[in-house]
Design an enzyme around this catalytic site. Structure first.
Site, PDB file in Angstrom:
ATOM      1  N   HIS A 366      -6.501   2.181  -9.420  1.00 37.73           N
ATOM      2  CA  HIS A 366      -6.652   3.632  -9.587  1.00 37.73           C
ATOM      3  C   HIS A 366      -7.014   4.298  -8.265  1.00 37.73           C
ATOM      4  O   HIS A 366      -6.454   5.327  -7.890  1.00 37.73           O
ATOM      5  CB  HIS A 366      -7.761   3.933 -10.601  1.00 37.73           C
ATOM      6  CG  HIS A 366      -7.596   3.221 -11.904  1.00 37.73           C
ATOM      7  ND1 HIS A 366      -8.623   3.085 -12.804  1.00 37.73           N
ATOM      8  CD2 HIS A 366      -6.537   2.609 -12.461  1.00 37.73           C
ATOM      9  CE1 HIS A 366      -8.185   2.424 -13.855  1.00 37.73           C
ATOM     10  NE2 HIS A 366      -6.931   2.115 -13.667  1.00 37.73           N
ATOM     11  N   CYS A 679      12.463   3.330  -2.785  1.00 34.65           N
ATOM     12  CA  CYS A 679      11.158   3.998  -2.889  1.00 34.65           C
ATOM     13  C   CYS A 679      10.055   2.975  -2.643  1.00 34.65           C
ATOM     14  O   CYS A 679      10.055   1.900  -3.236  1.00 34.65           O
ATOM     15  CB  CYS A 679      11.015   4.606  -4.284  1.00 34.65           C
ATOM     16  SG  CYS A 679       9.415   5.356  -4.595  1.00 34.65           S
TER      17      CYS A 679
END
Length: 749
Positions: A366, A679
């Site tokens: 996170h 990406c």
């Protein structure tokens, strides 16, 4: 040895004399010599010795009463070597009446200890920081008593606290001044960039300035009062928790159990009665819990001990007046240092941070996601950084190399600033080409998109010169909340993203959770290898309600505008076919409800697993676009965990096998005329971006700061020549094309 004494008067007397000895003016070595003599006299034992760490793996005899004084600063041993080394490695006492018979015993003739049979060694440690070992020895072949073991542990704890305060430094010092010398820490780069600033500890260390109890009754009163406050605060947290948030309640229930533990309070009260201050008593129990934490293999029990550790920190802050309301003053140019941190806490600090250093963490955690979204340099797995750093310390963070310089020497700081100045000049140069396309010499124009995850990222769409948003991560809005966000909230956010992008294309990646991105309100899955487990599209397929809600929010946010979405971690054609149909089902449902449908839709997939490159042709025909997710694809291709420093650096992105595999993907997309992009972190590295473009990629998506340097190199390069260099390197049998490409670039100047 003294007979066992059930009362605490012996410990109090020993601590009282120790306090007096430490208060008298003396240099570091003299203090240590006094302490060993005092302990030996008070415990009526012929030998007392102090061993301190010379470096992370080596212990040195620094003071002794009873052994040969000529051995001081000469006798050394490795961690785990001999009984002293075993105590240091295990952070547990060893108490024996027959030392030579113990496993791992090492005889050191220079000390003259062969005549001593009994051995008691206890670790000198503070909150997981190993400082050394305190030892007493005797000729009598019987172990020391429980009271003597306890007394020595208390003394060791006080020595650790006094070392923290610099009591043993100075002329003839036996140990280095804590938190004053320069330290270089190697970690793992999770977000590139460099920063200079001052340490801001997420959980500041509480330095116990007085470990001794002047008035035991007063200290007991302070402790009980602080524990009562702690219990009330935990009860209030429980009361304020939604009854449906089961996992959060379970954590708080565990907190309450520990906070109301009679054994925990009784042990701290006993420590105070033996002469410790309230703070020192709390920290003694916390240090013991940390030591137990290191020995416990079971993850559930480790988590429970971590709860106790957190409660101890809260209690220490209450005792020292560093409660939740007082906070810590933000230093200039703050660089956040923490063991770990949640996304909500990190977002609360905001863009004011210059950098982030975590002792734990992962590149997909996170915190890493938020740091990338905020474009803040991040280094993770920085071992012992929370132990080494203090609030306000000068620190240099090299996010490119994963290196931290704490309290750096002037020469290091000067070299670091020169490097930052060069990077700043380069960015100024890139600003001049911000509005021009990335058109290569005699060749195609490469589309350069940016990755994003927060509304705060969108201004970079203009300032970086990006052509659009090639990846908008949608999981952050789920990760920072304590419960599932509402559909209306998501629709409003996605709508603002499209508003901010204007006429530029935005590709929304649907929810990518699992692995190391576990929602606070989702029960963690006990998986042996989460990166290969229940994550991303697999969660969406098994939990269709959340996926439906997100798809509805995206359709409503478009409100008649074009909508591009892609599904992450697709491993086979059937998965994509299923989720694509679900999207069209939601379009039909929204139409029936009277909502305005998108002007046009694109439904794509992220190719992150090698299996998808070999999917049936129907997959490539059906997908409106494909985006290669380089970070995951590379680790699965090489079977090398990108969290593992030992293996991840062994494999080069420009490895011939990997480039040939990418070439296969390009060919399959060309056959179906399916738009293709790359990406990931490697797309933002100029040399890699140049090679991907030469292999046939016409769209690259990267962090905003990388667009300038990538565009600068592409505009000066001839892709046909680069492709020839790559092909020649492949034909030669080279393992990587990087050396050949770098030579070509040097020739081009």
């Amino acid at each position: 040895m003294k007979p066992e004494n059930s009362d605490s008067s012996g410990s109090r007397r020993l601590l009282g004399r120790l306090k007096q000895a430490l208060a008298e003016p003396a240099e570091g070595q003299e203090r240590l010599d006094r302490i060993t003599a005092l302990i030996a006299e008070e415990m009526a034992t012929p030998v007392c010795s102090i061993y301190l760490f010379r470096d992370a793996d080596t212990l040195e005899l620094c003071a002794t009463e009873g052994l040969n004084t000529e051995a001081v600063h000469k006798t050394r041993m490795r961690m785990g070597e001999g009984l002293v080394g075993r105590v240091a490695a295990s952070t547990q006492p060893i108490n024996t009446g027959n030392a030579p018979s113990e496993a791992g015993f090492r005889y050191m003739p220079e000390t003259g200890e062969e005549i001593y049979s009994a051995f008691l060694g206890v670790p000198i440690q503070r909150l997981g920081e190993r400082l050394g070992v305190l030892v007493v020895q005797s000729k009598e072949p019987t172990p020391y008593g429980e009271d003597e073991v306890y007394a020595l542990e208390v003394v060791a704890m006080v020595l650790a606290e006094m070392a923290e305060l610099g009591a043993f430094v100075g002329e003839g010092a036996a140990m280095a001044a804590p938190h004053q010398h320069s330290v270089m820490v190697r970690g793992l780069s999770a977000q590139e960039g460099a920063a200079e600033g001052n340490v801001l500890l997420h959980e500041p260390r509480v330095v116990v300035t007085n470990p001794f109890a002047d008035d035991s009754e007063a200290e007991l009163h302070r402790l009980r009062k602080a524990v009562d406050k702690l219990r009330i605060s935990v009860d209030e947290m429980l009361t304020g928790t939604d009854a449906t948030e089961k996992d959060q309640r379970e954590v708080l229930e565990a907190y309450r159990m520990f906070a109301n533990s009679k054994g925990w309070l009784r042990r701290m009260e006993g420590d105070i009665q033996r002469g410790l201050s309230a703070e020192a008593a709390v920290e003694k129990e916390q240090t013991a819990a940390r030591a137990r934490m290191e020995q416990v293999p079971d993850p559930y029990l480790r988590e429970r001990l971590h709860d106790l550790d957190d409660l101890s920190n809260r209690l220490l802050r209450l005792l020292t007046g560093q409660g939740d309301d007082t906070g810590v003053e933000m230093p200039d140019n703050p660089i956040l240092v923490a063991r770990n941190i949640g996304p909500g806490e990190l977002l609360a600090y905001g863009r004011g941070l210059r950098g982030i250093i975590l002792e734990e963490g992962s590149v997909g955690s996170h915190a890493a996601i938020v740091a990338r979204a905020l474009a803040i340099p991040l280094v993770i797995n920085a071992e012992r950084i929370t132990t080494e750093a203090l609030n306000g310390d000068h620190v240099l963070l090299d996010g490119d190399q994963g290196i931290i310089h704490l309290r750096p020497e002037d020469t290091v700081a000067t070299a670091f600033r020169d490097k930052m100045a060069m990077a700043t000049k380069a960015q100024e140069r890139y600003a001049s080409i911000r509005r021009v396309p990335a058109t290569t010499v005699y060749g195609p124009t490469i589309r350069l998109d940016m990755n994003a995850g927060l509304m705060a990222d969108l201004p970079s769409l203009r300032s970086s010169g990006a052509d659009g948003v090639g990846l908008f991560r949608t999981e952050l809005q789920f990760l920072v909340r304590s419960k599932v966000p509402r559909r209306g909230e998501l629709a409003s956010l996605y709508s603002r993203v499209l508003d901010a992008a204007g006429d530029k294309r935005v590709v929304f990646r649907t929810l990518d959770i699992g692995s190391d991105k576990v929602l606070p309100y989702m029960k963690p899955q006990d998986e042996p290898n989460p990166a290969l487990g229940w994550r991303a599209i697999r969660v969406g397929l098994d939990k269709p309600g959340v996926m439906r809600m997100q798809l509805q929010a995206l359709i409503r946010a478009a409100n008649g505008r074009p909508l591009s979405i892609m599904f992450p971690f697709v491993a086979q054609f059937d998965e994509f076919r299923t989720v694509r149909q679900r999207f069209f089902d939601e379009l039909e449902h929204e139409d029936k409800l009277g909502h305005v449908l998108p002007e046009e839709v694109e439904v794509g997939a992220m190719l992150e697993t090698p299996s998808l490159a070999f999917a049936p042709k129907q997959f490539f025909d059906m997908a409106d676009f494909i985006s290669v997710g380089g970070n995951d694809l590379k680790q699965f291709f090489f079977a090398a965990d990108r969290e593992n420093e030992r293996v991840r650096r062994r494999y080069d992105t420009l490895n011939v096998s990997f480039l040939t595999f990418l070439e296969w993907i390009v060919m399959r997309c060309k056959e179906s005329r399916t738009p293709l992009s790359f990406c990931g972190e490697d797309a933002g590295r100029p040399v890699e971006a140049l090679c991907f473009s030469a292999m046939g990629f016409r769209t690259l998506s990267m962090r905003p700061a990388s667009i300038g340097p990538v565009k600068h190199l592409l505009r000066r390069s001839n892709l046909s020549e680069v492709r020839e260099v790559i092909d020649e390197a492949r034909a030669s049998g080279a393992q990587s094309v990087r050396p050949a490409v770098m030579d070509w670039l040097r020739q081009q100047g």
